[in-house]
Design an enzyme around this catalytic site. Structure first.
Site, PDB file in Angstrom:
ATOM      1  N   GLU A 205     -12.496   5.642   5.697  1.00  0.00           N
ATOM      2  CA  GLU A 205     -12.000   6.508   6.780  1.00  0.00           C
ATOM      3  C   GLU A 205     -13.217   6.945   7.586  1.00  0.00           C
ATOM      4  O   GLU A 205     -13.744   8.042   7.422  1.00  0.00           O
ATOM      5  CB  GLU A 205     -11.236   7.680   6.161  1.00  0.00           C
ATOM      6  CG  GLU A 205     -10.023   7.193   5.390  1.00  0.00           C
ATOM      7  CD  GLU A 205      -9.526   8.147   4.319  1.00  0.00           C
ATOM      8  OE1 GLU A 205     -10.032   9.282   4.246  1.00  0.00           O
ATOM      9  OE2 GLU A 205      -8.644   7.744   3.543  1.00  0.00           O
TER      10      GLU A 205
ATOM     11  N   ASN B 200       0.484  12.409   4.158  1.00  0.00           N
ATOM     12  CA  ASN B 200       0.087  11.784   5.425  1.00  0.00           C
ATOM     13  C   ASN B 200       0.804  12.480   6.580  1.00  0.00           C
ATOM     14  O   ASN B 200       1.960  12.872   6.448  1.00  0.00           O
ATOM     15  CB  ASN B 200       0.470  10.312   5.427  1.00  0.00           C
ATOM     16  CG  ASN B 200      -0.720   9.391   5.253  1.00  0.00           C
ATOM     17  OD1 ASN B 200      -0.572   8.185   5.278  1.00  0.00           O
ATOM     18  ND2 ASN B 200      -1.915   9.918   5.108  1.00  0.00           N
TER      19      ASN B 200
ATOM     20  N   PHE C  80      -1.508   8.581  11.389  1.00  0.00           N
ATOM     21  CA  PHE C  80      -2.007   9.838  10.829  1.00  0.00           C
ATOM     22  C   PHE C  80      -3.240  10.350  11.559  1.00  0.00           C
ATOM     23  O   PHE C  80      -3.667  11.474  11.345  1.00  0.00           O
ATOM     24  CB  PHE C  80      -2.364   9.644   9.352  1.00  0.00           C
ATOM     25  CG  PHE C  80      -3.267   8.455   9.119  1.00  0.00           C
ATOM     26  CD1 PHE C  80      -4.589   8.463   9.530  1.00  0.00           C
ATOM     27  CD2 PHE C  80      -2.772   7.312   8.515  1.00  0.00           C
ATOM     28  CE1 PHE C  80      -5.410   7.367   9.338  1.00  0.00           C
ATOM     29  CE2 PHE C  80      -3.595   6.208   8.303  1.00  0.00           C
ATOM     30  CZ  PHE C  80      -4.918   6.236   8.723  1.00  0.00           C
TER      31      PHE C  80
ATOM     32  N   TYR D  39     -14.544  35.817  44.046  1.00  0.00           N
ATOM     33  CA  TYR D  39     -13.772  34.680  43.544  1.00  0.00           C
ATOM     34  C   TYR D  39     -12.788  35.065  42.443  1.00  0.00           C
ATOM     35  O   TYR D  39     -11.716  34.478  42.316  1.00  0.00           O
ATOM     36  CB  TYR D  39     -14.707  33.605  42.987  1.00  0.00           C
ATOM     37  CG  TYR D  39     -15.534  32.871  44.017  1.00  0.00           C
ATOM     38  CD1 TYR D  39     -15.398  33.106  45.380  1.00  0.00           C
ATOM     39  CD2 TYR D  39     -16.457  31.929  43.605  1.00  0.00           C
ATOM     40  CE1 TYR D  39     -16.168  32.428  46.309  1.00  0.00           C
ATOM     41  CE2 TYR D  39     -17.243  31.240  44.517  1.00  0.00           C
ATOM     42  CZ  TYR D  39     -17.099  31.495  45.868  1.00  0.00           C
ATOM     43  OH  TYR D  39     -17.861  30.819  46.778  1.00  0.00           O
TER      44      TYR D  39
ATOM     45  N   ARG E 276      -9.913  36.239  44.577  1.00  0.00           N
ATOM     46  CA  ARG E 276      -9.468  35.295  45.601  1.00  0.00           C
ATOM     47  C   ARG E 276      -9.042  33.951  45.017  1.00  0.00           C
ATOM     48  O   ARG E 276      -8.163  33.274  45.537  1.00  0.00           O
ATOM     49  CB  ARG E 276     -10.585  35.098  46.620  1.00  0.00           C
ATOM     50  CG  ARG E 276     -10.137  34.366  47.861  1.00  0.00           C
ATOM     51  CD  ARG E 276     -11.209  34.056  48.878  1.00  0.00           C
ATOM     52  NE  ARG E 276     -12.518  34.627  48.643  1.00  0.00           N
ATOM     53  CZ  ARG E 276     -13.655  34.008  48.990  1.00  0.00           C
ATOM     54  NH1 ARG E 276     -13.601  32.813  49.550  1.00  0.00           N
ATOM     55  NH2 ARG E 276     -14.816  34.585  48.782  1.00  0.00           N
TER      56      ARG E 276
ATOM     57  N   HIS F 229      -5.270  15.957  -4.267  1.00  0.00           N
ATOM     58  CA  HIS F 229      -5.583  16.250  -2.864  1.00  0.00           C
ATOM     59  C   HIS F 229      -5.454  17.735  -2.525  1.00  0.00           C
ATOM     60  O   HIS F 229      -5.719  18.121  -1.387  1.00  0.00           O
ATOM     61  CB  HIS F 229      -4.678  15.423  -1.951  1.00  0.00           C
ATOM     62  CG  HIS F 229      -5.060  13.969  -1.869  1.00  0.00           C
ATOM     63  ND1 HIS F 229      -5.237  13.187  -2.971  1.00  0.00           N
ATOM     64  CD2 HIS F 229      -5.305  13.168  -0.787  1.00  0.00           C
ATOM     65  CE1 HIS F 229      -5.568  11.965  -2.592  1.00  0.00           C
ATOM     66  NE2 HIS F 229      -5.629  11.921  -1.280  1.00  0.00           N
TER      67      HIS F 229
ATOM     68  N   TYR G 241       0.839  -1.211   0.000  1.00  0.00           N
ATOM     69  CA  TYR G 241       0.000   0.000   0.000  1.00  0.00           C
ATOM     70  C   TYR G 241       0.869   1.254   0.000  1.00  0.00           C
ATOM     71  O   TYR G 241       1.839   1.375   0.755  1.00  0.00           O
ATOM     72  CB  TYR G 241      -0.917   0.039   1.227  1.00  0.00           C
ATOM     73  CG  TYR G 241      -1.659   1.353   1.344  1.00  0.00           C
ATOM     74  CD1 TYR G 241      -2.690   1.660   0.461  1.00  0.00           C
ATOM     75  CD2 TYR G 241      -1.288   2.314   2.276  1.00  0.00           C
ATOM     76  CE1 TYR G 241      -3.346   2.875   0.516  1.00  0.00           C
ATOM     77  CE2 TYR G 241      -1.945   3.538   2.357  1.00  0.00           C
ATOM     78  CZ  TYR G 241      -2.963   3.813   1.465  1.00  0.00           C
ATOM     79  OH  TYR G 241      -3.604   5.023   1.517  1.00  0.00           O
TER      80      TYR G 241
END
Length: 515
Positions: free
Chosen positions: A417, A199, A332, A283, A286, A86, A56
């Site tokens: 995915e 990646n 990834f 607060y 403090r 991409h 792959y």
């Protein structure tokens, strides 16, 4: 700007160096020891190609198309097509400071020797960095799993002579021209090199690191603005007694109490009102150690996660040269970064929230003992009334932005995915949150100095040296408000005061990237 060359030692790049990379003014070189591992991993990939093994990312399609084998005569085209297909980001270009972190951490990740790329690819990334060239990377389009694919593709485009980049002078040029200015020809990607570039979690991590560094700045500034408010209302220093915090044992709380005590050490105002009748402050005064201490602990935890990720081999598959194996996994997936970004967001939101409450306290004459809205002739003048409205609006906006992004997931790539981290958005939204909080902190500091000076006469007692230095610095930026005036420039100036990183060491030394 004077520059210093620093060496990146993958696996050992610390937060202080990452902060310097983000700030700019350094040149980078890779540790010489990385070359052997890079060459060994690249040779392992080449052996797979030579033996026509099906692995792959080397000679297959990607994602849902992983079962499609690609012939050896198309491997260069495969990697180039991956980068081009991409490059689908949208939105404004990522800030140059964040892109510097992306370039540096991508180089570090590849140089770990698990990606199977040539040393020349790492050197090209550092060449762009050292020439001040930053690829044009749209800020939107990554879900933070399968790596930051779209933004890293835009980065990789420049290496192959496509896309665009900004020069050090801010000129927008083509990727080919950017490579020419570094003295390089566009790279023809070898087997797996396009995938290795795309990646990884470097964009998510860079956004989160930038958010962390900004959070540290506004954290320290908020401690100073809080100290100014204590002096303005003549608040009690007793809640900062070290014994109280030791009795609880929370590390951040102990550190914050010590920092505020150090900032106020030497004040003549504090011992001047031991019997003023103020038993317990609200607060927001403090509980500064308890609230800001919890924020510090969260920032410290997020910093530990992010420095690991900045050094990580986070692409897929990974090459292991001891056995020659190339193993597919999921490094990834940016879930650790997503959680870290959400934790930083919580801290930044709370810094702004407690600061806004102190600002409101300063304007409330019943609680502060100061003139209403910190101005003479109230009614005719509104003073800081609407500046507090701005602070409240930004605090509310931060509370919305602090909702966790890491619990959001939409499947992609035909359900291959099927769970993603949304870390990229989680990190990106931190920049808006930090800027919002810087405005809130800046307004509080400006108001607190106004409050101090409303009580001050030539014979008045003075605060500590660090506090008086900040009063003087603030007065160089903004004037005392004698009557209503156009305040927007003052607020802008005070935002910049709150974003700076040169406060007294007592307020900085315990922060993650300073320690």
């Amino acid at each position: 700007m004077n520059t210093q060359t620093v060496t990146l030692d993958p696996g050992h790049v610390n937060l202080a160096l990452l902060r310097r990379i983000h700030a700019g003014g350094v040149q980078l070189q890779m540790a010489a020891s990385t070359a052997e591992g890079l060459l060994a991993a690249q040779a392992a990939v080449q052996r797979i190609v030579d033996h026509d093994e099906v692995v792959y990312g080397i000679n297959t399609g990607f994602g849902k198309l992983a079962s499609t084998k690609i012939g050896s005569d198309h491997l260069a085209e495969l990697q180039r097509n991956l980068v081009l297909s991409h490059s689908v980001g949208t939105g404004d270009p990522i800030d140059a400071a964040v892109v510097r972190l992306i370039l540096a951490t991508k180089a570090v990740s590849l140089a770990r020797g698990h990606s199977g790329v040539r040393p020349a690819l790492v050197e090209a990334l550092l060449g762009l960095f050292n020439a001040g060239i930053t690829p044009v990377i749209p800020c939107k389009g990554s879900v933070g799993a399968s790596g930051d694919l779209a933004p890293l593709a835009h980065m990789a485009c420049v290496l192959i002579g496509e896309g665009e980049a900004f020069t050090a002078e801010g000129e927008r040029v083509s990727g080919r021209e950017a490579m020419k200015r570094v003295g390089l020809e566009p790279i023809v990607l070898g087997p797996k090199e396009g995938l290795a570039l795309l990646n990884g979690t470097q964009v998510s991590t860079a956004f989160a690191l930038a958010g962390l560094f900004g959070a540290e700045n506004v954290f320290a500034s908020a401690l100073m603005s809080g100290a100014l408010s204590i002096e303005a209302i003549q608040g009690s220093i007793k809640p900062f007694d070290a014994r109280i915090h030791a009795a609880r044992g929370q590390a951040g709380q102990i550190a914050v109490a010590a920092a505020v005590r150090a900032a106020l050490d030497g004040s003549a105002i504090i011992p001047s009102h031991p019997d003023c009748g103020r038993v317990q402050d609200p607060y927001s005064i403090r509980c500064i150690p308890q609230v800001m201490g919890a924020c510090l602990d969260n920032l410290s935890h997020a910093a530990r996660v992010l420095v690991i990720e900045a050094n990580a081999a986070s692409d897929n598959p990974l090459v292991f040269t001891d056995t020659g194996e190339v193993i597919s996994g999921g490094n990834f997936h940016a879930e650790p970064v997503a959680f870290a970004a959400d934790i930083i967001a919580l801290a930044v939101s709370e810094i702004g929230a407690i600061t806004e409450r102190r600002l409101a306290l300063l304007l409330d004459t019943g609680l502060s003992g100061l003139p209403p809205f910190l101005v003479h002739d109230g009614g005719l003048n509104s003073g800081f009334m609407i500046a507090q409205v701005t602070a409240a609006a930004l605090a509310a906006e931060n509370q919305c932005l602090a909702n966790p992004s890491s619990v959001t997931s939409l499947p992609t790539s035909a359900n291959q995915e099927d769970h993603v981290s949304m870390a990229t958005y989680g990190g990106r939204r931190l920049q808006d949150m930090v800027r919002n909080t810087a405005v809130i902190v800046g307004i509080e500091a400006m108001a607190a100095v106004q409050g101090i000076e409303l009580k001050r006469t030539p014979a008045s007692l003075r605060s500590s040296k660090p506090v008086e230095n900040e009063i003087a610095r603030i007065r160089q930026k903004v004037a005392f408000m004698e009557r209503d005036r156009y305040l927007a420039p003052d607020i802008e100036a005070m935002q910049q005061w709150a974003l700076r990183a040169d406060l007294p060491a007592a307020l900085l030394d315990f922060l993650p990237s300073h320690a």
